[in-house]
Design a protein around this motif. Structure first.
Motif, PDB file in Angstrom:
ATOM      1  N   TYR A  93       6.592  -3.528  -0.723  1.00 28.93           N
ATOM      2  CA  TYR A  93       5.699  -2.449  -0.307  1.00 28.93           C
ATOM      3  C   TYR A  93       6.447  -1.122  -0.207  1.00 28.93           C
ATOM      4  N   TRP A  95       9.266  -0.340  -1.636  1.00 25.71           N
ATOM      5  CA  TRP A  95       9.742   0.085  -2.950  1.00 25.71           C
ATOM      6  C   TRP A  95       8.618   0.738  -3.749  1.00 25.71           C
ATOM      7  N   ASN A  96       7.411   0.190  -3.633  1.00 23.71           N
ATOM      8  CA  ASN A  96       6.256   0.822  -4.275  1.00 23.71           C
ATOM      9  C   ASN A  96       5.962   2.198  -3.680  1.00 23.71           C
ATOM     10  N   ASN A  98       8.159   4.281  -2.994  1.00 22.88           N
ATOM     11  CA  ASN A  98       9.253   5.167  -3.456  1.00 22.88           C
ATOM     12  C   ASN A  98      10.330   5.406  -2.391  1.00 22.88           C
ATOM     13  N   VAL A 154       6.179  -7.267  -6.975  1.00 23.09           N
ATOM     14  CA  VAL A 154       6.946  -6.074  -7.333  1.00 23.09           C
ATOM     15  C   VAL A 154       8.244  -6.545  -7.959  1.00 23.09           C
TER      16      VAL A 154
END
Length: 349
Positions: A93, A95-96, A98, A154
């Motif tokens: 989450y 990493w998505n 950013n 992911v």
């Protein structure tokens, strides 16, 4: 062996107690399984498979280290696999969103510690049974993992981190992650067997009331053990995610059974107060080796679950049966041996 010698041997704080009886047996059995598997299973003894074997046992070994201390105190933590999964889900989450990986990893470790603290609060502050609490948080944490990430995965984590986790040391076949396992195993081994904290852990498991009279605070000790258990499970979630380069809410599903089986197989008493880390490490290697050998033999995952279940039952039954037999033999010898200093028949004649 006299009753006095047996009592010294069974004492967990002595050097003999750490490696005697069941620990020696499980280490010998592990070595035997490795030799037989290398000789009879194709590709088991190769350097490439050694790397896969280490990566397979990595999460079991990591989580088994704090689990050993928790079970020695007479408690249990069945939420570790769900903590791993929630840590992995949060990693995906963030990493998505950013966030940099250097920020994500500490946050996931902190999450694991917080989840462990929740378990510790329910067990030590509210006085609830750890089995019921951690079964509940097992479901709760896994459900939260799906809330955080859903059914998606992911998979685009930085190659610098994923390559290190799956890479090897220099030009050898020794995986980099083995360094983490060895360092943590040494730390936990020293804490359990060579520090006042370890002696307190054994004391609490043997008799919580007696430990309290000796100045130990069982509630505080157990609380921090749950925090450490959650922290290490969070670390296992990070490494699991980087190994497969895939953050999923269902990562680590069923791992708690393998961890408990390995710990009990290593000679830790489910009733608390007894166990040694060398036997646990041997139990982890034995379980992972059997699973690896069966996979190489094209055995299904369902059959692997059967093997894990059988080992879990055997790890509870076998030590208790061995202790019962040993106790019966000692009592029989004690009844047949003449009291010390008593005259023999030859003296009377």
């Amino acid at each position: 062996m006299s009753a006095e010698t047996a009592a010294i041997t069974d004492r967990p704080g002595t050097l003999a107690g750490r490696f005697a009886n069941w620990n020696v047996a499980i280490i010998a059995l592990t070595v035997l399984v490795l030799i037989v598997a290398a000789a009879s299973v194709d590709n088991f003894g190769t350097s490439q498979n050694f790397g896969f074997l280490v990566l397979d046992l990595l999460p079991i070994a990591l989580v088994a280290l704090p689990m050993t201390l928790v079970i020695v105190t007479g408690e249990i933590d069945l939420s570790v696999a769900s903590t791993l999964g929630l840590s992995s889900a949060l990693m995906g989450y963030l990493w998505n969103a950013n966030q940099p990986i250097e920020t994500i990893i500490p946050v996931c470790l902190l999450l694991g510690a917080v989840l462990g603290a929740v378990n510790g609060f329910f067990v030590t502050v509210l006085g609830l049974p750890s089995l019921a609490v951690t079964i509940g948080t097992l479901a709760l944490y896994r459900g939260l993992a799906f809330v955080v990430l859903g059914d998606s995965a992911v998979a685009d984590f930085p190659a610098l981190y994923t390559d290190w986790v799956t890479g090897t040391i220099g030009g050898t076949s020794i995986p980099n992650v083995l360094i983490i396992v060895v360092v943590l195993a040494v730390v936990f081994g020293v804490v359990l067997h060579a520090t006042p904290v370890g002696r307190a852990v054994f004391a609490v498991g043997a008799s919580e009331q007696a430990a309290r009279f000796a100045g130990v605070r069982p509630g505080r000790l157990k609380f921090w053990l749950y925090v450490v258990s959650g922290l290490v499970a969070g670390l296992a979630g990070v490494l699991w995610t980087l190994r497969y380069s895939s953050a999923r809410a269902d990562n680590g599903g069923g791992l708690e059974l393998a961890v408990v089986a390995a710990v009990l197989l290593g000679g830790v008493s489910i009733f608390g107060g007894k166990g040694a880390l060398p036997g646990v490490i041997a139990g982890v290697v034995l379980l992972a080796s059997l699973q690896n050998a069966l996979r190489l033999s094209d055995v299904s995952n369902e059959a692997l679950n059967v093997v894990t279940g059988v080992l879990l039952i055997a790890s509870v039954l076998a030590p208790n049966l061995a202790n019962a037999v040993r106790t019966a033999v000692q009592r029989r010898r004690h009844r047949t041996e003449p009291p010390t200093g008593s005259p023999s028949r030859k003296d009377h004649s």
